[in-house]
Enzyme design. Structure first.
Site, PDB file in Angstrom:
ATOM      1  N   ASN A   1      39.450  54.369  45.003  1.00 43.20           N
ATOM      2  CA  ASN A   1      38.143  54.549  45.632  1.00 43.20           C
ATOM      3  C   ASN A   1      38.331  54.913  47.107  1.00 43.20           C
ATOM      4  O   ASN A   1      38.674  54.059  47.926  1.00 43.20           O
ATOM      5  CB  ASN A   1      37.338  53.255  45.478  1.00 43.20           C
TER       6      ASN A   1
ATOM      7  N   CYS B   1      29.820  54.044  50.136  1.00 43.98           N
ATOM      8  CA  CYS B   1      30.210  54.945  49.044  1.00 43.98           C
ATOM      9  C   CYS B   1      29.168  56.019  48.785  1.00 43.98           C
ATOM     10  O   CYS B   1      29.458  57.022  48.132  1.00 43.98           O
ATOM     11  CB  CYS B   1      30.484  54.147  47.786  1.00 43.98           C
TER      12      CYS B   1
ATOM     13  N   HIS C   1      30.641  58.991  42.045  1.00 40.36           N
ATOM     14  CA  HIS C   1      31.490  58.253  42.979  1.00 40.36           C
ATOM     15  C   HIS C   1      32.538  57.507  42.161  1.00 40.36           C
ATOM     16  O   HIS C   1      32.235  56.951  41.096  1.00 40.36           O
ATOM     17  CB  HIS C   1      30.635  57.267  43.785  1.00 40.36           C
TER      18      HIS C   1
HETATM   19  O1  UT7 Z   1      32.600  51.494  45.801  1.00 36.56           O
HETATM   20  C1  UT7 Z   1      32.162  50.316  46.406  1.00 36.56           C
HETATM   21  C2  UT7 Z   1      31.467  49.507  45.431  1.00 36.56           C
HETATM   22  N1  UT7 Z   1      32.411  48.654  44.761  1.00 36.56           N
HETATM   23  C3  UT7 Z   1      32.424  48.639  43.437  1.00 36.56           C
HETATM   24  O2  UT7 Z   1      31.746  49.403  42.792  1.00 36.56           O
HETATM   25  C4  UT7 Z   1      33.308  47.586  42.774  1.00 36.56           C
HETATM   26  C5  UT7 Z   1      32.576  47.000  41.624  1.00 36.56           C
HETATM   27  N2  UT7 Z   1      33.341  45.920  40.989  1.00 36.56           N
HETATM   28  C6  UT7 Z   1      34.438  46.153  40.234  1.00 36.56           C
HETATM   29  O3  UT7 Z   1      34.895  47.274  40.106  1.00 36.56           O
HETATM   30  C7  UT7 Z   1      35.028  44.982  39.490  1.00 36.56           C
HETATM   31  O4  UT7 Z   1      34.177  43.880  39.591  1.00 36.56           O
HETATM   32  C8  UT7 Z   1      36.449  44.580  39.976  1.00 36.56           C
HETATM   33  C9  UT7 Z   1      37.451  45.640  39.575  1.00 36.56           C
HETATM   34  C10 UT7 Z   1      36.457  44.362  41.465  1.00 36.56           C
HETATM   35  C11 UT7 Z   1      36.878  43.287  39.295  1.00 36.56           C
HETATM   36  O5  UT7 Z   1      36.826  43.452  37.875  1.00 36.56           O
HETATM   37  P1  UT7 Z   1      36.045  42.402  36.970  1.00 36.56           P
HETATM   38  O6  UT7 Z   1      36.225  42.837  35.568  1.00 36.56           O
HETATM   39  O7  UT7 Z   1      34.627  42.296  37.483  1.00 36.56           O
HETATM   40  O8  UT7 Z   1      36.845  41.085  37.205  1.00 36.56           O
HETATM   41  P2  UT7 Z   1      36.320  39.693  37.790  1.00 36.56           P
HETATM   42  O9  UT7 Z   1      36.004  39.807  39.239  1.00 36.56           O
HETATM   43  O10 UT7 Z   1      35.271  39.159  36.880  1.00 36.56           O
HETATM   44  O11 UT7 Z   1      37.589  38.814  37.626  1.00 36.56           O
HETATM   45  C12 UT7 Z   1      38.121  38.492  36.324  1.00 36.56           C
HETATM   46  C13 UT7 Z   1      39.455  37.816  36.521  1.00 36.56           C
HETATM   47  C14 UT7 Z   1      39.426  36.718  37.592  1.00 36.56           C
HETATM   48  O12 UT7 Z   1      40.281  35.671  37.183  1.00 36.56           O
HETATM   49  P3  UT7 Z   1      39.664  34.322  36.545  1.00 36.56           P
HETATM   50  O13 UT7 Z   1      38.727  33.770  37.598  1.00 36.56           O
HETATM   51  O14 UT7 Z   1      38.946  34.788  35.296  1.00 36.56           O
HETATM   52  O15 UT7 Z   1      40.863  33.495  36.293  1.00 36.56           O
HETATM   53  C15 UT7 Z   1      40.035  37.402  38.771  1.00 36.56           C
HETATM   54  O16 UT7 Z   1      40.658  36.510  39.673  1.00 36.56           O
HETATM   55  O17 UT7 Z   1      40.422  38.778  36.946  1.00 36.56           O
HETATM   56  C16 UT7 Z   1      41.064  38.277  38.116  1.00 36.56           C
HETATM   57  N3  UT7 Z   1      41.516  39.397  38.913  1.00 36.56           N
HETATM   58  C17 UT7 Z   1      42.691  40.002  38.715  1.00 36.56           C
HETATM   59  N4  UT7 Z   1      43.682  39.772  37.833  1.00 36.56           N
HETATM   60  C18 UT7 Z   1      44.753  40.585  37.888  1.00 36.56           C
HETATM   61  C19 UT7 Z   1      40.859  40.013  39.944  1.00 36.56           C
HETATM   62  N5  UT7 Z   1      41.628  41.005  40.411  1.00 36.56           N
HETATM   63  C20 UT7 Z   1      42.764  41.025  39.680  1.00 36.56           C
HETATM   64  C21 UT7 Z   1      43.925  41.824  39.695  1.00 36.56           C
HETATM   65  N6  UT7 Z   1      44.889  41.561  38.774  1.00 36.56           N
HETATM   66  N7  UT7 Z   1      44.101  42.834  40.551  1.00 36.56           N
END
Ligand code: UT7
Length: 331
Positions: free
Chosen positions: A282, A111, A252
């Site tokens: 992204n 990125c 980004h």
């Molecule tokens: O550009 C490259 C660099 N990448 C980034 O900068 C990405 C950085 N990370 C993020 O943007 C975020 O961490 C994500 C968008 C990937 C995830 O968001 P989050 O608020 O960190 O969620 P999380 O990973 O803590 O997950 C929270 C919950 C989980 O469920 P449980 O374990 O609490 O039951 C996930 O399984 O949300 C769940 N979850 C979803 N639920 C509905 C993860 N993806 C989804 C989804 N829809 N698409």
């Protein structure tokens, strides 16, 4: 001595995939995706490769500048989804554009690819090693996304931006400063397990789905919030820039919450932040040039505007560029 952007264009494939598309087959919702990422839709290239995203943007960029394409003496391509491991996508782009007598290479910084490649292009121009660098940032993320993993399927999109980097005719304008970092310890949180020399493709690697993105979202999120905000505030500080001096933050586009945290730390209101993650997701090396190209074509960037370009990505890689916008009489 400074280098500057003298032309810019972008390309996004026509096929739009909204959050509702994912709702149909994944356990997710439009509300979750919007609230956690700020994304509503993204584009995927149905057929073709990363070079097919770059070439139309490059053709438009060269046409806007009104030069003979053979004046380009170097092509840089920032991408993590090269058409092939080798030859370089830069060579493929050169061949498809039919540019003669130039050199070029790919830059892999995920990125931060565009920001790293822009700094490289500026060094080439400032040293006199090149006069007109075709700087391309683009990714076909749909080629490495696991569409059955809801945590990554919804995040990424395909797209590319291309600009020309040349010597600025006003040394006080153009790319005035850069602050770039790499820390391989972050690799464990965001990588592609197989397909490289560490783990060549095999039946086993395909069965284990190791050619897709591996991401520990939370770990990357935490590091990105700190990394992008730190580097952006530091580049402001060392150039004596206050939030009032900044016309645009060009971040980004990985997650709206990371962008907002960066802008908050810089003391910059949302009206001064380029945001199009809602439309394109992204696109990795494509996000920053696509933003710049869109904002410029909408007449929102003026000569003398102070821009801070800021990125964070796999590696980890992160960085910022201070760009005082210069029309150079051409854009
Ligand atoms: O550009 C490259 C660099 N990448 C980034 O900068 C990405 C950085 N990370 C993020 O943007 C975020 O961490 C994500 C968008 C990937 C995830 O968001 P989050 O608020 O960190 O969620 P999380 O990973 O803590 O997950 C929270 C919950 C989980 O469920 P449980 O374990 O609490 O039951 C996930 O399984 O949300 C769940 N979850 C979803 N639920 C509905 C993860 N993806 C989804 C989804 N829809 N698409």
């Amino acid at each position: 001595m400074s280098a500057t952007i003298t032309s810019i264009a972008h390309y996004l494939p026509p096929d739009i995939y909204t959050n509702e598309y994912f709702e149909k087959y994944l356990e997710t919702s439009n509300e979750w995706i919007l609230a956690r990422t700020g994304i509503h839709e993204r584009r995927f290239l149905k057929e073709g490769a990363t070079s097919d995203l770059i070439v139309p943007a490059a053709e438009e960029c060269i046409a806007k500048r009104g030069i003979d394409k053979n004046e380009i003496d170097c092509i840089l391509v920032a991408t993590v989804t090269p058409d092939h491991n080798f030859p370089s996508t830069a060579a493929i782009v050169q061949h498809k554009l039919g540019i003669k007598n130039c050199w070029g290479f790919d830059i892999s910084a995920a990125c931060s690819g565009f920001v790293f490649a822009m700094a490289t292009a500026a060094s080439l121009v400032n040293s006199g090693a090149a006069k007109k660098v075709l700087l391309c940032g683009g990714d076909k993320m749909s080629s490495i996304v696991n569409f059955n993993d809801r945590a990554q399927a919804i995040l990424f999109g395909d797209g590319a931006g291309v600009c020309l980097i040349e010597k600025s005719d006003d040394e006080a304008k153009g790319m005035l400063d850069q602050l770039l970092f790499i820390d391989g310890n972050g690799g464990q949180y965001l990588h592609q397990k197989a397909g490289g020399s560490a783990k060549p493709a095999s039946h086993e690697s395909v069965d284990n789905q190791e050619h897709y993105i591996y991401q520990d979202g939370q770990a990357v999120f935490k590091a990105a919030v700190v990394g992008m905000a730190d580097v952006s505030t530091e580049i402001m500080k060392r150039n004596n820039l206050t939030s009032e001096d900044i016309a645009w933050l060009v971040p980004h586009q990985a997650n709206l919450r990371i962008i907002s945290a960066t802008a908050n730390r810089m003391g910059i209101g949302p009206e001064k932040v380029m945001i199009n993650i809602d439309k394109y997701g992204n696109t990795t090396a494509g996000t920053i040039p696509i933003c710049l190209s869109e904002w410029l074509s909408n007449g929102k960037i003026k000569d003398g505007d102070n821009l801070v370009l800021s990125s964070f990505g796999a590696g980890f890689t992160w960085g910022a560029i201070y760009l005082k916008w210069h029309t150079n009489g051409v854009i």
